[in-house]
Design a protein around this motif. Structure first.
Motif, PDB file in Angstrom:
ATOM      1  N   ILE A 186       0.913  -1.064  -0.019  1.00  0.00           N
ATOM      2  CA  ILE A 186      -0.053  -0.120   0.145  1.00  0.00           C
ATOM      3  C   ILE A 186       0.816   1.144  -0.167  1.00  0.00           C
ATOM      4  N   ARG A 187       1.994   1.303   0.823  1.00  0.00           N
ATOM      5  CA  ARG A 187       2.642   2.267   0.898  1.00  0.00           C
ATOM      6  C   ARG A 187       4.064   2.090   0.166  1.00  0.00           C
ATOM      7  N   CYS A 251      -1.484   2.555  -2.803  1.00  0.00           N
ATOM      8  CA  CYS A 251      -2.356   3.686  -2.562  1.00  0.00           C
ATOM      9  C   CYS A 251      -2.348   4.763  -3.944  1.00  0.00           C
ATOM     10  N   ILE A 252      -3.446   4.699  -4.496  1.00  0.00           N
ATOM     11  CA  ILE A 252      -3.527   5.527  -5.549  1.00  0.00           C
ATOM     12  C   ILE A 252      -3.641   7.146  -5.350  1.00  0.00           C
ATOM     13  N   PHE A 253      -3.909   7.220  -4.146  1.00  0.00           N
ATOM     14  CA  PHE A 253      -3.889   8.780  -3.833  1.00  0.00           C
ATOM     15  C   PHE A 253      -2.245   9.364  -3.503  1.00  0.00           C
ATOM     16  N   CYS A 400      -9.335   7.008   5.180  1.00  0.00           N
ATOM     17  CA  CYS A 400      -8.292   5.898   4.931  1.00  0.00           C
ATOM     18  C   CYS A 400      -8.038   5.617   6.270  1.00  0.00           C
ATOM     19  N   TYR A 402      -5.136   3.384   6.153  1.00  0.00           N
ATOM     20  CA  TYR A 402      -3.849   3.033   5.824  1.00  0.00           C
ATOM     21  C   TYR A 402      -2.512   4.057   6.168  1.00  0.00           C
ATOM     22  N   VAL A 404      -3.101   7.672   6.080  1.00  0.00           N
ATOM     23  CA  VAL A 404      -3.513   9.210   5.559  1.00  0.00           C
ATOM     24  C   VAL A 404      -4.564   9.597   6.338  1.00  0.00           C
ATOM     25  N   MET A 406      -7.684  11.351   7.160  1.00  0.00           N
ATOM     26  CA  MET A 406      -8.811  11.903   6.335  1.00  0.00           C
ATOM     27  C   MET A 406      -9.789  12.166   7.408  1.00  0.00           C
ATOM     28  N   CYS A 454      -5.170   0.397  -4.225  1.00  0.00           N
ATOM     29  CA  CYS A 454      -6.038   1.064  -3.237  1.00  0.00           C
ATOM     30  C   CYS A 454      -6.843   1.918  -3.753  1.00  0.00           C
ATOM     31  N   THR A 455      -8.120   2.056  -3.757  1.00  0.00           N
ATOM     32  CA  THR A 455      -8.760   3.084  -4.171  1.00  0.00           C
ATOM     33  C   THR A 455     -10.292   3.034  -3.117  1.00  0.00           C
ATOM     34  N   CYS A 457     -10.603   5.194  -0.418  1.00  0.00           N
ATOM     35  CA  CYS A 457     -11.319   6.399  -0.074  1.00  0.00           C
ATOM     36  C   CYS A 457     -12.173   6.986  -1.179  1.00  0.00           C
TER      37      CYS A 457
HETATM   38 FE1  SF4 Z   1      -4.580   5.725  -0.558  1.00  0.00          FE
HETATM   39 FE2  SF4 Z   1      -7.051   6.389  -0.165  1.00  0.00          FE
HETATM   40 FE3  SF4 Z   1      -6.339   3.548  -0.291  1.00  0.00          FE
HETATM   41 FE4  SF4 Z   1      -5.793   5.560   1.802  1.00  0.00          FE
HETATM   42  S1  SF4 Z   1      -7.866   4.788   1.351  1.00  0.00           S
HETATM   43  S2  SF4 Z   1      -4.415   4.102   1.014  1.00  0.00           S
HETATM   44  S3  SF4 Z   1      -5.410   7.323   0.780  1.00  0.00           S
HETATM   45  S4  SF4 Z   1      -6.103   5.068  -2.039  1.00  0.00           S
END
Ligand code: SF4
Length: 489
Positions: A186-187, A251-253, A400, A402, A404, A406, A454-455, A457
């Motif tokens: 993820i990271r 993580c796509i963000f 999130c 994982y 971040v 939010m 990971c999408t 959020c």
């Molecule tokens: Fe990234 Fe969103 Fe997944 Fe958190 S929930 S890991 S910000 S894509």
């Protein structure tokens, strides 16, 4: 989100770690720390920016040819300096560790680690917990010289105990350096090497490639999801996939907002992916038929996408909002009042680019809508005829889990409103969001059509199964309590 770096070098590594941390400062501004090893661990960590914490006199005592460094971004509202990293435990061997991510089974692990494994935790940090899980597993198999196969065996057990996101780098006294990435990757985590003038080789592992390349290290490769890398005392590199079930869901963000544009993550250029985000978004805006005179990015993250967006629409790109560089990123300020104030401190308009114009503002995302509304108001105050707002990301709707920070579900402006209602809420004439499929298309590596991300959020599809509706509700209650405490302080 945090930034991590480790160097297994030939000479004192503190200067290079410091430089690398400066390159990763955008990943966390709450605390910083470095530990080096030269037969003893030498540690400096505290709340603050890298340049505040690692002062000139720190360089004199952070000696050693191997070391790790961390920049922290608090996700749990806790500014206690005991949560700054790296963490160290004395037994077995002496281990120092840094972590980027968030363990989602913290509460269960805490019970087991303290009640069954009889270990002591000095902070509420999940990273300290992770270090103790590793310490406990390694204790059983500790031999004077830690063989790579033994370490990989230990790591297989560690993986079984952890859930969530974790990119980790650590040092084992007298043995070497290790790093690992969770089974979904993820990271980010990447490593590289550098030849020294005397013919030796040095290794760096870091969150983003920019930390490597800016220090003269050549990228070797990304650490794969579920992979453990162990660089022994003689700098021999050993690698093994130690997690059982692997599914790459980066993580796509990171590509939208978190990472630096000059980084390469999992073989995808963050910069290029943002260029593609602008092109994709332009298609949607073209279809709407609205007239636009000028495209104005919200600096800095949205700039790259705004360039291609303006080009694809065939309209002018202008810098109509100027950022005060000395104000931190508002997204990572945890208290609402602090965030509200900082928006006007952070952006100043150039009226001649806005007066009488039909303006399209481009931002990376819309979170609560407060920042976006302030920006729209600011642009209108300069005499803009129309103010449209485009988001490079789809509507953010889920928190999130994982790493971040939010808002809770109910705080996202997109949670219960249609796009037209969101436009009304932020006082824009219209709002345009990137479609999720178009975002994925922008980020997908050219040779890996099946790569998943990971999408969560955006669509609530969390890669790890423990994240259920009940889990989210509990987290919302915990977060509410913590935010309230912070505001009362
Ligand atoms: Fe990234 Fe969103 Fe997944 Fe958190 S929930 S890991 S910000 S894509």
């Amino acid at each position: 989100m945090c930034g991590i770096v480790g160097i297994h070098g030939e000479d004192n590594v503190v200067f290079d770690i410091y430089e690398a941390l400066l390159m990763l400062q955008h990943r966390g501004q709450d605390a910083a720390g470095i530990v080096t090893y030269d037969g003893h661990f030498h540690l400096k960590k505290d709340n603050g920016l890298v340049s505040d914490v690692i002062t000139p006199d720190s360089f004199n005592h952070l000696t050693g040819a191997i070391g790790i460094g961390h920049v922290r971004y608090r996700t749990a509202g806790n500014m206690d300096p005991t949560a700054a990293q790296p963490f160290i435990i004395n037994s077995p061997y002496g281990i120092a560790l840094i972590h980027n991510g968030n363990l989602t089974n913290y509460n269960e692990l805490k019970h087991i680690i303290t009640e069954e494994d009889n270990r002591y935790l000095n902070s509420s940090s999940d990273s300290e917990m992770l270090l103790n899980v590793l310490g406990h597993e390694l204790q059983t198999d500790a031999e004077r010289q830690l063989a790579p196969d033994v370490f990989f065996g230990v790591m297989k057990n560690v993986y079984k105990r952890l859930t969530g996101s974790y990119s980790v780098i650590g040092l084992i006294a007298g043995q070497g350096m290790f790093a690992f990435r969770d089974p979904h990757g993820i990271r980010p985590l990447i490593y590289g090497k550098r030849q020294t003038a005397t013919g030796g080789v040095e290794y760096m592992i870091a969150s983003e490639s920019v930390a490597l390349t800016s220090n003269g290290f050549e990228v070797v490769e990304d650490i794969q999801p579920g992979e453990v890398i162990y660089i022994d005392e003689n700098k021999k590199v050993h690698k093994q996939i130690c997690a059982e079930k692997i599914e790459h869901r980066a993580c796509i963000f990171e590509y939208v907002y978190l990472a630096r544009p000059d980084s390469l993550m999992d073989n995808v250029s963050v910069y290029k992916s943002r260029l593609r985000m602008g092109e994709q978004l332009a298609k949607k805006i073209k279809d709407s038929g609205i007239e636009i005179d000028v495209v104005i990015p919200v600096p800095d993250t949205a700039r790259t996408a705004a360039v291609t967006l303006a080009y694809a629409l065939g309209v002018k790109y202008r810098e109509g909002l100027i950022k005060n560089r000395y104000i931190g990123r508002t997204f990572i300020m945890p208290v609402q009042a602090e965030r509200q104030k900082s928006i006007r401190r952070k952006l100043n308009p150039i009226p001649l680019e806005l007066k009488g114009k039909k303006v399209l503002i481009v931002d990376d995302s819309i979170v609560r809508g407060n920042t976006s509304r302030k920006i729209v108001e600011l642009v209108r105050e300069q005499g803009a005829e129309k103010v449209y707002f485009a988001s490079c990301a789809p509507p953010l709707k889920f928190p999130c889990m994982y790493g971040v920070d939010m808002p809770t579900k109910s705080e996202f402006v997109a949670n219960n409103l249609s796009v037209a209602e969101i436009a009304k809420s932020i006082k824009a004439d219209a709002v345009f969001y990137q479609d999720l499929d178009d975002l994925i298309e922008s980020v997908k590596p050219p040779k890996s059509i099946n790569r998943k991300f990971c999408t969560a959020c955006f669509d609530g599809n969390y890669p790890t199964p423990e994240i259920t509706e009940a889990y989210l509700e509990n987290m919302a209650i915990e977060k509410g309590d913590k935010d309230l405490k912070m505001q009362l302080l």
